[in-house]
Enzyme design. Sequence first.
Site, mmCIF file in Angstrom:
data_model
loop_
_atom_site.group_PDB
_atom_site.id
_atom_site.type_symbol
_atom_site.label_atom_id
_atom_site.label_comp_id
_atom_site.label_asym_id
_atom_site.label_seq_id
_atom_site.Cartn_x
_atom_site.Cartn_y
_atom_site.Cartn_z
ATOM 1 C CG ASP A 131 -142.848 67.633 -13.927
ATOM 2 O OD1 ASP A 131 -142.347 67.446 -15.060
ATOM 3 O OD2 ASP A 131 -142.196 67.451 -12.888
ATOM 4 N N GLY A 182 -139.457 65.005 -14.151
ATOM 5 C CA GLY A 182 -138.006 65.063 -14.040
ATOM 6 C C GLY A 182 -137.424 63.672 -13.880
ATOM 7 C CB SER A 183 -137.214 61.312 -11.188
ATOM 8 O OG SER A 183 -138.432 61.322 -10.460
ATOM 9 N N GLY A 184 -139.783 60.957 -13.198
ATOM 10 C CA GLY A 184 -140.882 60.059 -13.527
ATOM 11 C C GLY A 184 -141.503 59.396 -12.311
ATOM 12 C CG ASN A 185 -139.232 58.003 -8.958
ATOM 13 O OD1 ASN A 185 -139.425 56.820 -9.199
ATOM 14 N ND2 ASN A 185 -138.024 58.505 -8.808
ATOM 15 N N GLY A 186 -142.844 60.667 -9.300
ATOM 16 C CA GLY A 186 -144.109 61.231 -8.831
ATOM 17 C C GLY A 186 -145.225 61.035 -9.838
ATOM 18 C CD GLU A 187 -143.686 63.294 -12.759
ATOM 19 O OE1 GLU A 187 -143.566 64.494 -12.459
ATOM 20 O OE2 GLU A 187 -142.848 62.429 -12.410
ATOM 21 C CG HIS A 199 -143.029 39.932 -17.520
ATOM 22 N ND1 HIS A 199 -141.954 39.555 -16.742
ATOM 23 C CD2 HIS A 199 -142.868 39.318 -18.717
ATOM 24 C CE1 HIS A 199 -141.182 38.730 -17.444
ATOM 25 N NE2 HIS A 199 -141.706 38.580 -18.652
ATOM 26 N NE ARG A 232 -135.591 68.776 -14.379
ATOM 27 C CZ ARG A 232 -136.182 69.382 -13.360
ATOM 28 N NH1 ARG A 232 -136.151 68.840 -12.158
ATOM 29 N NH2 ARG A 232 -136.802 70.533 -13.544
#
Length: 166
Positions: free
Chosen positions: A8, A71-76, A103, A114
């Site tokens: 993003d 920004g956080s990588g969560n949504g991506e 694993h 970020r």
Amino acid sequence: MRVHLGSDHAGLDLKDHLRRWLADHGHEPVDHGPFVYDAQDDYPVFCLRAAAAVADERAAGDDSMGVVIGGSGNGEQMAANKVAGVRCALVWSEETAVLAREHNDATVISVGGRLHSLEEMTRFVEVFLATPFSGDERHVRRIGQLAAYETSGDLPPLPASAQGHA
């Protein structure tokens, strides 16, 4: 190795850095965007394309990997995991990069632009790409359960120790 990239606006600078770093280290980066800064862009547009390219190429027998950045990588990470055949792990340390491969046989990782320095995130990608899947039976079994659920929608059977508790 071919490495598909998507981000993003918050990950744009890191993605551009990684594209150059990957090429300098013998990889073939494929940039799925964005290509210009737009604070209103929608990460699924770019991350789904990067993940879909990884899934398509791996289905064809290639060993492509992917990196999605936000920004956080969560949504991506959530976007990449919507693509059938992709296992995307959120990576925030060298250890999580190693475990994602050893694993979980992750084929895509997500990093938060970020939350870490450029050097840290580059190292996470480097470790991820260099780490092989362990192939341990327990990990193969667990990945098989996820793949079966992905295609059938049927939950794996409960182990005997959990019978009567669900």
